[in-house]
Scaffold this motif. Structure first.
Motif, short mmCIF file in Angstrom:
data_model
loop_
_atom_site.label_atom_id
_atom_site.label_comp_id
_atom_site.label_asym_id
_atom_site.label_seq_id
_atom_site.Cartn_x
_atom_site.Cartn_y
_atom_site.Cartn_z
N ASP A 106 0.83 -1.01 -0.13
CA ASP A 106 0.01 0.04 0.05
C ASP A 106 1.06 1.16 0.07
N ALA A 107 0.65 2.35 -0.75
CA ALA A 107 1.35 3.69 -0.95
C ALA A 107 1.67 3.97 0.51
N GLU A 108 0.68 4.31 1.33
CA GLU A 108 0.50 4.71 2.60
C GLU A 108 1.84 4.01 3.47
N LEU A 109 1.74 2.72 3.38
CA LEU A 109 2.64 1.94 4.02
C LEU A 109 3.98 2.13 3.51
N ARG A 110 4.04 2.30 2.31
CA ARG A 110 5.45 2.39 1.52
C ARG A 110 6.00 3.79 2.13
N THR A 111 5.31 4.67 2.31
CA THR A 111 5.88 5.94 2.77
C THR A 111 6.54 5.84 4.25
N LEU A 112 5.87 4.85 5.06
CA LEU A 112 6.31 4.66 6.13
C LEU A 112 7.79 3.74 6.22
N LEU A 113 7.79 2.87 5.22
CA LEU A 113 8.97 2.14 4.90
C LEU A 113 9.94 3.05 4.52
N VAL A 114 9.74 3.92 3.76
CA VAL A 114 10.76 5.03 3.11
C VAL A 114 11.58 5.85 4.31
N GLY A 115 10.79 6.18 5.22
CA GLY A 115 11.36 6.65 6.41
C GLY A 115 12.49 6.16 7.16
N CYS A 116 12.53 4.64 7.08
CA CYS A 116 13.49 3.90 7.56
C CYS A 116 14.47 3.26 6.58
N ALA A 117 14.34 3.72 5.34
CA ALA A 117 15.37 3.09 4.36
C ALA A 117 16.55 4.10 4.03
N ALA A 118 17.61 3.22 3.68
CA ALA A 118 18.65 3.97 3.01
C ALA A 118 19.32 3.29 1.92
N ASN A 119 19.81 3.78 1.02
CA ASN A 119 20.48 3.10 -0.13
C ASN A 119 21.88 2.95 0.38
N GLU A 120 22.48 1.54 0.23
CA GLU A 120 23.96 1.37 0.57
C GLU A 120 24.47 0.64 -0.50
N ARG A 121 25.91 0.66 -0.59
CA ARG A 121 26.78 -0.11 -1.32
C ARG A 121 27.96 -0.57 -0.48
N PHE A 122 28.16 -1.99 -0.91
CA PHE A 122 29.20 -2.67 -0.19
C PHE A 122 30.30 -3.07 -1.15
N GLU A 123 31.61 -3.03 -0.92
CA GLU A 123 32.74 -3.50 -1.64
C GLU A 123 33.03 -5.17 -1.45
N THR A 136 30.27 -10.82 -1.69
CA THR A 136 31.34 -11.67 -2.34
C THR A 136 31.75 -10.87 -3.82
N VAL A 137 30.99 -10.01 -4.32
CA VAL A 137 31.16 -8.95 -5.26
C VAL A 137 30.54 -7.52 -5.02
N ALA A 138 30.72 -6.44 -5.71
CA ALA A 138 30.22 -5.28 -5.07
C ALA A 138 28.48 -5.44 -5.02
N VAL A 139 28.12 -4.94 -3.87
CA VAL A 139 26.52 -5.47 -3.82
C VAL A 139 26.00 -3.93 -3.35
N ILE A 144 18.42 -6.86 -1.55
CA ILE A 144 19.42 -6.84 -2.45
C ILE A 144 19.26 -6.27 -3.79
N ARG A 145 19.66 -5.57 -4.26
CA ARG A 145 19.36 -4.79 -5.60
C ARG A 145 20.34 -5.43 -6.76
N GLY A 146 21.43 -5.74 -6.24
CA GLY A 146 22.65 -6.08 -7.23
C GLY A 146 23.80 -6.86 -6.48
N GLY A 147 24.63 -7.71 -7.25
CA GLY A 147 25.53 -8.33 -6.62
C GLY A 147 25.47 -9.63 -5.72
N THR A 148 25.96 -10.31 -4.96
CA THR A 148 26.11 -11.55 -4.47
C THR A 148 26.67 -11.29 -2.87
N VAL A 149 25.51 -11.70 -2.13
CA VAL A 149 26.16 -11.81 -0.67
C VAL A 149 26.22 -13.42 -0.23
#
Lengths: 168, 278
Positions: free
Chosen positions: A21-38, A102-105, A56-61
């Motif tokens: 739900d869009a309203e719930l998604r807004t609540l989620l956004v408030g706790c979210a951050a975009n991250e990158r791992f080497e 194991t690769v860039a994530v 996980i949006r890309g890479g392998t963990v």
């Protein structure tokens, strides 16, 4: 950290929160951050605070267990479209395994404390998150049981005379 | 008509031409007809291999169905006869009866995506169908090989898998049940590879081969992705003796695995999977 509307788009694009739900998604956004791992960087460390989970949006963990003096044992690998970590929901909120890139994530991380607070205050959000995590947990449990079966070992395949090169 | 063609119980002598150690307990034998002539088979069929004085064992053919000069079998040494096969040297002669059984319906999958799901030594009976698919590559949509092994050290046909992976017209994914940090590939069960998809479920034919429990879960994972039961094929194993449906050793419900299988369409046998007494 990305802009809230960017994070919202990323949440929308990830299968884990399909249909939220869009309203719930807004609540989620408030706790979210975009991250990158080497490669080699840890997303979670066993015994440390499990204060986040990751989409996980890309890479392998690799989810693994450290073995003193030896290479770690890898229990599972995860990639794009998968969700990593549920110890943030289970007291005492400590990670039970290491999670290493194991690769860039690229991942969207969610602050567990922030989300727990919002879920307690808004049962609809709590239900939306839990109803997505429970199937993941069930799947992981089934996967672990299948791994325990040691399906490809001689004992698992034995018992009867076989064809296909596996038998008598 | 030769005596061997007339009598399905009469073995034909084949000479061991080459033996290759694949894994610690798994090996590949190349055989040539000791009395000359060739050998034709369809992908998925098996032979009864007879080690003189020891016994006979059914083994699927793991070679290229387009190759008629030699017969290739890959097997695991786990019993008396397969152990005796493992002890054979180049130049030794064994008896061969076959080929027997229902093959993989490769040609019926023309025009569709073709997904191979293999577990452990189950890659061996699928390899002939993979060769056939590669030889007719333009007649399929996507071709995917999804393979699960116990550990990185247990990956069968490793170099060949690497070659398949290097092709631009084939998707190959490998996963292992357990590994250490040296392994850079996937860890997890083979059904995870199925769940990742990458094929058109409505237009996919899937060939599944491995331990029976693995095939059950793999078929369920394929169904969950939307592949119909009628488009999933599995290769079954049961104790076989005659290989031609006479002795009844391999009876499985109303089927004889040697004659009605080993390759079965999943919708024809799915219910049998859940009957423990079978």
């Amino acid at each position: 950290m990305g802009q809230p509307h960017d994070l919202g788009n990323i949440i929308d694009a990830h299968p884990f929160f399909d249909g939220i739900d869009a309203e719930l998604r807004t609540l989620l956004v408030g706790c979210a951050a975009n991250e990158r791992f080497e490669p080699g960087e840890f997303l979670l460390r066993e015994g440390k605070a499990a204060d986040k989970f990751f989409l996980i949006r890309g890479g392998t963990v690799a989810v693994e267990v450290d073995v003193p003096g030896k290479k770690p044992i890898i229990l599972e690998t995860m990639g794009e479209g998968e969700v990593l970590g549920w110890s943030w929901m289970v007291a005492p909120f400590m990670a039970t395994f290491d999670a290493r890139a194991t690769v860039a994530v690229r991942a969207l991380s969610f602050d567990g404390k922030c989300l727990r607070k919002k879920m307690a205050a808004d049962p609809a959000l709590g239900y939306a998150v839990m109803s997505r995590f429970v199937p993941v947990m069930a799947h992981r449990l089934q996967q672990t049981r299948m791994q325990l079966l040691d399906l490809y070992g001689v004992d698992a395949e034995g018992g009867k005379k076989k064809k296909k090169g596996k038998g008598d | 008509m030769s005596a061997h063609a007339k009598d399905p119980m009469l073995p034909r002598p084949f000479r061991v031409e080459k033996v290759k150690r694949e894994l610690s307990d798994t090996f590949t034998m190349e055989l040539v007809p000791a009395e000359g002539g060739g050998f034709s088979f369809a992908a998925g069929q098996f032979n009864m291999l007879y080690v003189f004085g020891i016994g006979e064992v059914p083994i699927s053919i793991s070679g290229d169905p387009g190759e008629h000069e030699r017969l290739v079998h890959t097997t695991r040494a786990v019993g008396k006869v397969s152990g005796a096969l493992d002890a054979l040297k180049v130049g030794d002669v064994i008896g061969v009866r076959g080929p027997y059984g229902i093959p993989w319906p490769v040609e019926a999958a023309f025009g569709r995506d073709l997904v191979f799901v293999a577990g452990g030594v189950g890659l061996a009976p699928l390899r002939p169908a993979i060769y056939q698919a590669m030889a007719n590559r333009e007649r399929f949509g996507k071709v995917m090989v999804l393979y699960g092994a116990r550990t990185p050290e247990d990956i069968l046909f490793k170099k060949e898998i690497e070659r398949w992976r290097g092709r631009f017209d084939m998707d190959v994914a490998v996963t292992v049940d357990r590994a250490t940090g040296k392994w850079g590939g996937n860890v997890g069960v083979v059904t995870n590879l199925v769940a990742k998809g990458g094929f058109d479920p409505q237009n996919t034919t899937a060939f599944v081969c491995g331990p029976e429990v693995m095939m059950r879960y793999a078929a369920q994972a394929l169904e969950k992705k939307g592949v119909g039961r009628g488009s999933i094929f599995v290769s079954m194993e049961r104790n076989m003796k005659c290989g031609v449906g006479l002795c009844g050793h391999c009876q499985w419900g109303t089927h004889f695995v040697c004659k009605d299988g080993p390759v079965f369409r999943y919708d024809s046998i799915a219910d049998l999977f859940s009957i423990r007494e079978l």
